[in-house]
Design an enzyme around this catalytic site. Structure first.
Site, PDB file in Angstrom:
ATOM      1  N   SER A   3       0.652  -1.193  -0.031  1.00  0.00           N
ATOM      2  CA  SER A   3       0.143   0.036   0.019  1.00  0.00           C
ATOM      3  C   SER A   3       0.998   1.195   0.114  1.00  0.00           C
ATOM      4  CB  SER A   3      -0.788   0.015   1.460  1.00  0.00           C
ATOM      5  OG  SER A   3      -1.317   1.240   1.538  1.00  0.00           O
ATOM      6  N   TYR A  17      -1.886  -0.883  10.469  1.00  0.00           N
ATOM      7  CA  TYR A  17      -1.854  -1.161   8.968  1.00  0.00           C
ATOM      8  C   TYR A  17      -0.664  -0.871   8.499  1.00  0.00           C
ATOM      9  CZ  TYR A  17      -3.784  -1.222   4.128  1.00  0.00           C
ATOM     10  OH  TYR A  17      -3.939  -1.374   3.131  1.00  0.00           O
TER      11      TYR A  17
HETATM   12  P1  NDP Z   1     -11.513  -5.940  -0.354  1.00  0.00           P
HETATM   13  O1  NDP Z   1     -11.749  -5.961   1.043  1.00  0.00           O
HETATM   14  O2  NDP Z   1     -12.463  -5.818  -1.237  1.00  0.00           O
HETATM   15  O3  NDP Z   1     -10.829  -7.343  -0.382  1.00  0.00           O
HETATM   16  C1  NDP Z   1     -10.247  -8.024   0.645  1.00  0.00           C
HETATM   17  C2  NDP Z   1     -10.053  -9.365   0.258  1.00  0.00           C
HETATM   18  O4  NDP Z   1      -9.176 -10.182   1.444  1.00  0.00           O
HETATM   19  C3  NDP Z   1     -11.271 -10.071   0.038  1.00  0.00           C
HETATM   20  O5  NDP Z   1     -11.488 -11.003  -0.867  1.00  0.00           O
HETATM   21  C4  NDP Z   1     -11.383 -10.933   1.431  1.00  0.00           C
HETATM   22  O6  NDP Z   1     -12.101 -12.274   1.226  1.00  0.00           O
HETATM   23  C5  NDP Z   1     -10.012 -11.365   1.764  1.00  0.00           C
HETATM   24  N1  NDP Z   1      -9.547 -11.702   3.109  1.00  0.00           N
HETATM   25  C6  NDP Z   1      -9.715 -11.320   4.155  1.00  0.00           C
HETATM   26  N2  NDP Z   1      -9.344 -11.751   5.265  1.00  0.00           N
HETATM   27  C7  NDP Z   1      -8.830 -12.944   4.877  1.00  0.00           C
HETATM   28  C8  NDP Z   1      -8.442 -14.280   5.207  1.00  0.00           C
HETATM   29  N3  NDP Z   1      -8.433 -14.327   6.533  1.00  0.00           N
HETATM   30  N4  NDP Z   1      -8.077 -15.505   4.294  1.00  0.00           N
HETATM   31  C9  NDP Z   1      -8.481 -15.249   2.963  1.00  0.00           C
HETATM   32  N5  NDP Z   1      -8.688 -14.192   2.578  1.00  0.00           N
HETATM   33  C10 NDP Z   1      -9.135 -12.840   3.307  1.00  0.00           C
HETATM   34  O7  NDP Z   1     -10.397  -5.050  -0.342  1.00  0.00           O
HETATM   35  P2  NDP Z   1      -9.176  -4.716  -1.499  1.00  0.00           P
HETATM   36  O8  NDP Z   1      -9.209  -5.354  -2.444  1.00  0.00           O
HETATM   37  O9  NDP Z   1      -9.106  -3.268  -1.222  1.00  0.00           O
HETATM   38  O10 NDP Z   1      -7.942  -5.223  -0.646  1.00  0.00           O
HETATM   39  C11 NDP Z   1      -7.038  -6.122  -1.394  1.00  0.00           C
HETATM   40  C12 NDP Z   1      -5.524  -5.808  -0.677  1.00  0.00           C
HETATM   41  O11 NDP Z   1      -5.220  -4.410  -1.175  1.00  0.00           O
HETATM   42  C13 NDP Z   1      -5.475  -5.629   0.488  1.00  0.00           C
HETATM   43  O12 NDP Z   1      -4.294  -6.236   1.043  1.00  0.00           O
HETATM   44  C14 NDP Z   1      -5.334  -4.152   1.026  1.00  0.00           C
HETATM   45  O13 NDP Z   1      -4.816  -4.111   2.170  1.00  0.00           O
HETATM   46  C15 NDP Z   1      -4.801  -3.520  -0.208  1.00  0.00           C
HETATM   47  N6  NDP Z   1      -4.943  -2.411  -0.488  1.00  0.00           N
HETATM   48  C16 NDP Z   1      -6.222  -1.846  -0.902  1.00  0.00           C
HETATM   49  C17 NDP Z   1      -6.055  -0.536  -0.986  1.00  0.00           C
HETATM   50  C18 NDP Z   1      -7.348   0.345  -1.130  1.00  0.00           C
HETATM   51  O14 NDP Z   1      -7.739   1.574  -1.075  1.00  0.00           O
HETATM   52  N7  NDP Z   1      -8.718  -0.357  -1.535  1.00  0.00           N
HETATM   53  C19 NDP Z   1      -5.018   0.325  -1.128  1.00  0.00           C
HETATM   54  C20 NDP Z   1      -4.067  -0.302  -0.807  1.00  0.00           C
HETATM   55  C21 NDP Z   1      -3.584  -1.548  -0.659  1.00  0.00           C
HETATM   56  P3  NDP Z   1     -13.218 -13.104   2.230  1.00  0.00           P
HETATM   57  O15 NDP Z   1     -13.557 -11.893   3.245  1.00  0.00           O
HETATM   58  O16 NDP Z   1     -14.072 -13.738   1.567  1.00  0.00           O
HETATM   59  O17 NDP Z   1     -12.097 -13.810   2.764  1.00  0.00           O
END
Ligand code: NDP
Length: 246
Positions: free
Chosen positions: A140, A153
Site C-alpha cells: 500500500s 496497518y
Molecule cells: P476487499 O475488502 O475488497 O478485499 C479483501 C480480500 O481479502 C477479500 O477477498 C477477502 O475475502 C480477503 N480476506 C480477508 N481476510 C482473509 C482471510 N483471513 N483469508 C483469506 N482471505 C481474506 O479490499 P481490497 O481489494 O482493497 O484489498 C486487497 C488488498 O489491497 C489488501 O491487502 C489491501 O490492504 C490492499 N490495498 C487496498 C487499498 C484500497 O484502497 N482498497 C489500497 C492499498 C492496498 P473474504 O472475506 O471472502 O475472505
C-alpha cells in the site's frame, strides 16, 4: 494472446483480487482463487468460465498455513504448476491506539503479514523446482508513510515491503528466475472500508474514498503489465494513486 500462466490469488472474492482474476482470465491465464466467502468465489469462477476463461477456487483462510498450502496444492492438481502467486488478502481496520482495538491489530498482523509469509512458504518451493515464478505482494502507499489511526496497518504493509525485498534478493542470488513485485496502491474503491470497525474512522474514510478512490481494475491493469514483462526483468514495485489523491 500472452503466454498462459497459472495464477493463484488470495483475497480473490472482491476488490483488487477479483478485478485481477477477471482481467487475467480474459487474457487467457488460468486462475486459482482463494478467500473465505465460498459463494463469492463460486460466482467469480462461474463468471470467468462463462466468458471462456479457466478458474478454480478453494475456500482459504490465509491465517492458517494448512489452508494456504491446500490452495497451492489445488493449483498443482488442476493446472500442474504455479507461475504467479498474488498475496492480496488484507484488511485495514484503522483506529487510534487509545481505542484499544487489540483484536483488529491482531487480525491485521495475521492476515496482512502472516498471510503473506504463509503464501510465500506455500508457493516458493514449487517455483524453485520450476526455476520460474512470480510473487505479486500487495502492500500500500501506507507502506511508505503513516497517518494517525493507521499505525498497525502501515506496520503490516511496510513489513510486506521488507519481506518482498528480502525475497527478491534471495531469489536473485539463487538464480531461480523467481520475480517479486510489490504493488503499493493508494485509495481504491473496494470493500476495504466496509470492514473498518471503528464507526468514526469508517465515516471519514468512506467520505474520503467517495471523493478520490479509483477502480480496482486500474490495479489489475498494472499487475497485468508486470506479469507480461519478459522473465529476464522484473518490475519490483508499483506505486500508484488516483490522480486526485494528494
Ligand atoms: P476487499 O475488502 O475488497 O478485499 C479483501 C480480500 O481479502 C477479500 O477477498 C477477502 O475475502 C480477503 N480476506 C480477508 N481476510 C482473509 C482471510 N483471513 N483469508 C483469506 N482471505 C481474506 O479490499 P481490497 O481489494 O482493497 O484489498 C486487497 C488488498 O489491497 C489488501 O491487502 C489491501 O490492504 C490492499 N490495498 C487496498 C487499498 C484500497 O484502497 N482498497 C489500497 C492499498 C492496498 P473474504 O472475506 O471472502 O475472505
Amino acid at each position: 494472446m500472452a503466454e498462459q500462466k497459472v495464477v493463484v490469488i488470495t483475497g480473490a472474492s472482491s476488490g483488487i483480487g477479483e478485478a485481477t482474476a477477471v482481467l487475467l482470465a480474459q487474457k487467457g491465464h488460468k486462475l486459482v482463487l482463494g478467500a473465505r466467502r465460498e459463494e463469492r468465489l463460486q460466482e467469480i469462477a462461474d463468471k470467468i468460465s462463462a466468458n471462456g476463461g479457466q478458474a478454480t477456487f478453494a475456500v482459504t483462510d490465509v491465517t492458517e498455513p494448512d489452508s494456504v498450502n491446500a490452495l497451492a496444492e489445488l493449483a498443482i492438481k488442476e493446472f500442474g504448476r504455479i507461475d504467479i502467486w498474488m498475496n492480496n488478502a488484507g484488511l485495514m481496520p484503522h483506529s487510534e491506539f487509545i481505542k484499544g482495538r487489540v483484536d483488529d491489530w491482531n487480525q491485521m498482523i495475521d492476515v496482512n503479514l502472516r498471510g503473506v509469509l504463509y503464501g510465500i512458504n506455500a508457493a516458493l518451493p514449487t517455483m524453485r523446482d520450476q526455476q520460474s515464478g512470480h510473487f505479486i505482494n500487495i502492500a500500500s502507499v501506507a507502506a511508505h508513510g503513516v497517518h494517525s489511526g493507521g499505525g498497525v496497518y502501515s506496520a503490516t504493509k511496510s513489513g510486506v515491503w521488507m519481506i518482498s525485498e528480502a525475497l527478491r534478493q534471495e531469489e536473485a542470488a539463487a538464480g531461480s528466475n523467481v520475480r517479486v513485485t510489490v504493488v503499493s496502491p493508494g485509495a481504491i474503491a473496494t470493500e476495504l472500508v466496509d470492514n473498518v470497525t471503528d464507526k468514526e474512522t469508517k465515516e471519514s474514510l468512506s467520505q474520503y474514498y467517495a471523493k478520490v478512490a479509483s477502480a480496482p481494475e486500474r490495479v489489475a491493469q498494472a499487475i497485468a503489465d508486470a506479469i507480461e514483462l519478459p522473465e529476464d526483468t522484473a518490475i519490483n514495485e508499483i506505486v500508484m494513486r488516483p490522480s486526485s489523491q494528494s
